[in-house]
Motif scaffolding. Structure first.
Motif, mmCIF file in Angstrom:
data_model
loop_
_atom_site.group_PDB
_atom_site.id
_atom_site.type_symbol
_atom_site.label_atom_id
_atom_site.label_comp_id
_atom_site.label_asym_id
_atom_site.label_seq_id
_atom_site.Cartn_x
_atom_site.Cartn_y
_atom_site.Cartn_z
ATOM 1 N N SER A 102 -13.112 27.241 15.341
ATOM 2 C CA SER A 102 -13.600 28.439 14.662
ATOM 3 C C SER A 102 -14.516 29.247 15.584
ATOM 4 C CB SER A 102 -14.354 28.034 13.395
ATOM 5 O OG SER A 102 -14.969 29.144 12.804
ATOM 6 N N ASP A 103 -15.424 28.554 16.282
ATOM 7 C CA ASP A 103 -16.314 29.237 17.220
ATOM 8 C C ASP A 103 -15.517 29.885 18.350
ATOM 9 O OD1 ASP A 103 -18.445 28.407 15.704
ATOM 10 O OD2 ASP A 103 -19.024 26.756 17.048
ATOM 11 N N LEU A 104 -14.507 29.177 18.830
ATOM 12 C CA LEU A 104 -13.653 29.709 19.890
ATOM 13 C C LEU A 104 -12.930 30.967 19.419
ATOM 14 C CD1 LEU A 104 -12.486 29.184 22.757
ATOM 15 C CD2 LEU A 104 -10.690 27.850 21.653
ATOM 16 N N LYS A 105 -12.397 30.911 18.206
ATOM 17 C CA LYS A 105 -11.693 32.066 17.649
ATOM 18 C C LYS A 105 -12.649 33.248 17.464
ATOM 19 C CE LYS A 105 -8.916 33.493 13.713
ATOM 20 N NZ LYS A 105 -8.385 33.138 12.398
ATOM 21 N N ASP A 106 -13.866 32.969 16.979
ATOM 22 C CA ASP A 106 -14.853 34.037 16.792
ATOM 23 C C ASP A 106 -15.225 34.693 18.118
ATOM 24 O OD1 ASP A 106 -14.865 33.516 14.089
ATOM 25 O OD2 ASP A 106 -16.749 32.370 14.124
ATOM 26 N N THR A 107 -15.366 33.880 19.152
ATOM 27 C CA THR A 107 -15.708 34.421 20.468
ATOM 28 C C THR A 107 -14.567 35.269 21.010
ATOM 29 O OG1 THR A 107 -17.100 32.478 20.871
ATOM 30 C CG2 THR A 107 -16.502 33.805 22.775
ATOM 31 N N GLN A 108 -13.343 34.804 20.818
ATOM 32 C CA GLN A 108 -12.185 35.591 21.264
ATOM 33 C C GLN A 108 -12.106 36.913 20.513
ATOM 34 O OE1 GLN A 108 -9.083 32.729 20.577
ATOM 35 N NE2 GLN A 108 -9.155 31.955 22.680
ATOM 36 N N GLU A 109 -12.383 36.888 19.224
ATOM 37 C CA GLU A 109 -12.394 38.118 18.430
ATOM 38 C C GLU A 109 -13.499 39.065 18.913
ATOM 39 O OE1 GLU A 109 -10.389 39.387 16.037
ATOM 40 O OE2 GLU A 109 -9.071 37.692 16.484
#
Length: 118
Positions: A102-109
């Motif tokens: 989730s953190d990885l996805k948020d950072t990518q977003e």
């Protein structure tokens, strides 16, 4: 309001570091989860083999460099405890992996938003 190039460069470097760290953490969690699942399967197979033995059969438990004579029931109980502990750890690792993803996805977003917003 415009972001200057230096600030943008700093944000990009910071975000790349975060992405790399999240990726490493995710890989570590996955490898730990696989190790615990492998250990759990091994314990389950051992319990299955022990259940086929007569209760009077001699069984030995490895303790360091020596083997101790142990009752089949005690050995089975210890293995069941290890299986239950492994289940709990696997679930905790799954939750940790989901959080990291989730953190990885948020950072990518955030990166997409940062460059898409210009």
């Amino acid at each position: 309001m415009s972001i200057n190039d230096e600030t943008l460069r700093k944000l990009l470097v910071e975000t790349q570091v975060k992405l790399g760290e999240f990726s490493r953490q995710l890989q570590l969690v996955k490898s730990q989860q696989q190790a615990r699942e492998r250990e759990r399967r091994l314990n389950e197979l051992t319990v299955k083999e022990l259940s086929a033995l007569d209760s009077s059969a001699k069984t030995y438990k490895s303790v360091g460099r020596m083997f101790l004579l142990t009752d089949v029931k005690v050995l089975t109980k210890n293995l069941q405890t290890q299986i239950n502990d492994a289940d709990k750890e696997i679930k905790a690792l799954e939750r940790a992996g989901n959080k990291i993803q989730s953190d990885l996805k948020d950072t990518q977003e955030a990166v997409r938003h940062l460059f898409g917003g210009q």
